[in-house]
Scaffold this motif. Sequence first.
Motif, short mmCIF file in Angstrom:
data_model
loop_
_atom_site.label_atom_id
_atom_site.label_comp_id
_atom_site.label_asym_id
_atom_site.label_seq_id
_atom_site.Cartn_x
_atom_site.Cartn_y
_atom_site.Cartn_z
N CYS A 177 0.86 -1.18 0.00
CA CYS A 177 0.00 0.00 0.00
C CYS A 177 0.90 1.23 0.00
O CYS A 177 1.71 1.41 0.91
N CYS B 228 -4.64 0.50 -4.81
CA CYS B 228 -4.96 -0.09 -3.50
C CYS B 228 -6.22 0.62 -3.00
O CYS B 228 -6.29 1.85 -3.05
N CYS C 4 -7.65 0.36 0.12
CA CYS C 4 -7.79 0.22 1.57
C CYS C 4 -8.33 1.52 2.19
O CYS C 4 -8.34 2.57 1.54
ZN LIG Z 1 -3.85 1.38 0.56
#
Ligand SMILES: [Zn+2]
Length: 677
Positions: A119, A164, A166
């Motif tokens: 990440c 990513c 997240c």
């Molecule tokens: Zn991330």
Amino acid sequence: MREVINKYPRLLHGGDYNPEQWLDSPQVLEEDIRLMKEARVNCVSLGIFSWARLEPEEGEFHFGWIRRIIDKLYENGIYTILATPTGAMPNWMTAKYEEVRQMSPEGVRNLPGRRHNFCYTSPIMRKKMKKINHELSRHLGDHPGVILWHISNEYGGNGSDASCHCPQCQQAFREWLKEKYKTLDNLNHAWWTAFWSHTYTDWSQIHSPVPNGESRLHGLNLDWKRFVSHQIQDFCMEEIRAVLKYSVLPVTTNMMEYFKPLDYFRFAPQLSIISWDNYPEWHSQKDEVNVAVRTAAWHSMMRSLKKAPFLMMESTPSIVNWKAVNTQKRPGLHELSSLQAVACGSNSVQYFQWRKSRGSSEKFHGAVVDHRNGSNTRVFREVSALGSRMEQISDTVYPTCNRPKAAIVFDWENWWAVEDIEGPRKDMAYQDTILAHFKPFWEMGIDVDFVNEDCDLQGYRLVAAPLNYLYKKGYAKKVKDYVEAGGCYVATYFSGVVDETDLCILDRHPLEELLGIRTEEMDAAPEHRVNSIGFEGKSYKTGCLREISHVIPGEGAEVLASYESDYYAGCPALTRKSYGSGRAYYLACETEEAFLKALYAGLAEENGIGTEFTGRLPYGVTVSHREGGQDLWFVQNFNEAETQMELPGTYARVEDGMELKGSITLKPFECLILAAK
Ligand SMILES: [Zn+2]
């Protein structure tokens, strides 16, 4: 020319070296040095996937082993490009810190493993990266054998779209948007969220585009792609700052061909020198021409990013292992494929990999040294022969670079937007369109630069901008100024349609005054609905994408080609308008290859950008021109057959000074390097 790699200003020949896989086999490492000298290797890349060896436990660093290898290489005249190890994370880290692992668009967190999948927002990842980079730099950043930093490896190459999803990346995306738009009203307008009633009333409602959520707001999609590219670029910048804390070496990061997720034009300013990994699909078609064109285009892109020589950081000496079918390069092609890079501005031929790994994913990826037979292979002999040739040409070639007079606009933001289109057709092929316009120049032996919409156009005599759907703020004015000052500009169908947030530009085409035309319809015709255009007494087939446009009376556009049938027969297909001291062309439709060849042959002549080889090159043969020290011509025969050609003057072969003129026979896959006499 400004010197970048001061410590060793020569053409580099070598590749990725992974001794961390062989530390328990000292005889292998001894053998490597001996074979490298035999293969005329002068430079290797070290440490790309060494994190677990450099920091086997959190906070426990081991640099002795790599220092001893760098020492040994240096004692033997072999320099090191030293990598930061973030390309792959060690298991102790991915096991302990969940947040360093990427999350998929579906919200599933990766398990430990694979590579290029950290990440890029995670504060822990950034902290760990800084620590290892500081230590690496402090221990080895001033080693006399280390000439360049290799920052990470193939950023973004996570096997999908680099992103990513997240929670930390979501939050960073929102902050990035706040910085860009200041207010939600501005954002809602830019993304046209009143459509389907998707108005945002709180920043926290914004989420990255995902298959089971919002994915039809084109402004959101485009900004997410910008954010992903920006965030990885920002991570790269932090890596650079970390290694430069104890070192003054130049920096690079190895890019990938036609890699859509990262806007390499934005990466370029923070790098000292551009480098990239080149894996053409040789032998995948009936002959090598289209692959050669595609590869030349991407080499040209890498040169264009800094308008300077670049490094080919990876290439395979034989096969790759990650395509469905992996074919050996046939005899002779390795040398030509490598020298094609040099012809286009590379100052290196580097391989992945020096020695084949014994196990795991890349054990069958091509290498200079095989599992068996050591150096007694065709591949090793071809590599060694090329190494000798690189030594012979280095002094002459190194101080030169290509200086094209023509450019093609290739803009990542346009790429993202035009291929996200839900318009006349969904599968818009931006790269293929660019290559269709690049190929005629390759066939004429004319080097071409690539520019994006932010680049300066002045200095080029001809600029073509195929499928340039998105116009950034100020771009139209830049084009007008360029033409007014004497430039020649080619606009095509589906250009200037939207602004930089993918909102349609209302009323007039931004270049209407320059082009003198007005477009009424955009069409994607089915295959059976054929059409053609008449140009200079010949008829050429059109492709699927067609615009129906009209010349604005009294605005000065001349019609050079028209559609020959259907309800828009007689409508302009190619127009030209003089504007200031220059000229602007408008092409209304996709066409067959022969038309673009005829068009650009005419424009090359009109704008004086042809070379002495233009019009004299047989099929499958091209030339590239490096200048600066001597005037050098790389004559490249991509035919697997002897090919006759007529030289336009008298030349000296760079390796031995042998004079060449008149009719010559190129051997199959031969590359001649000629100096003008
Ligand atoms: Zn991330």
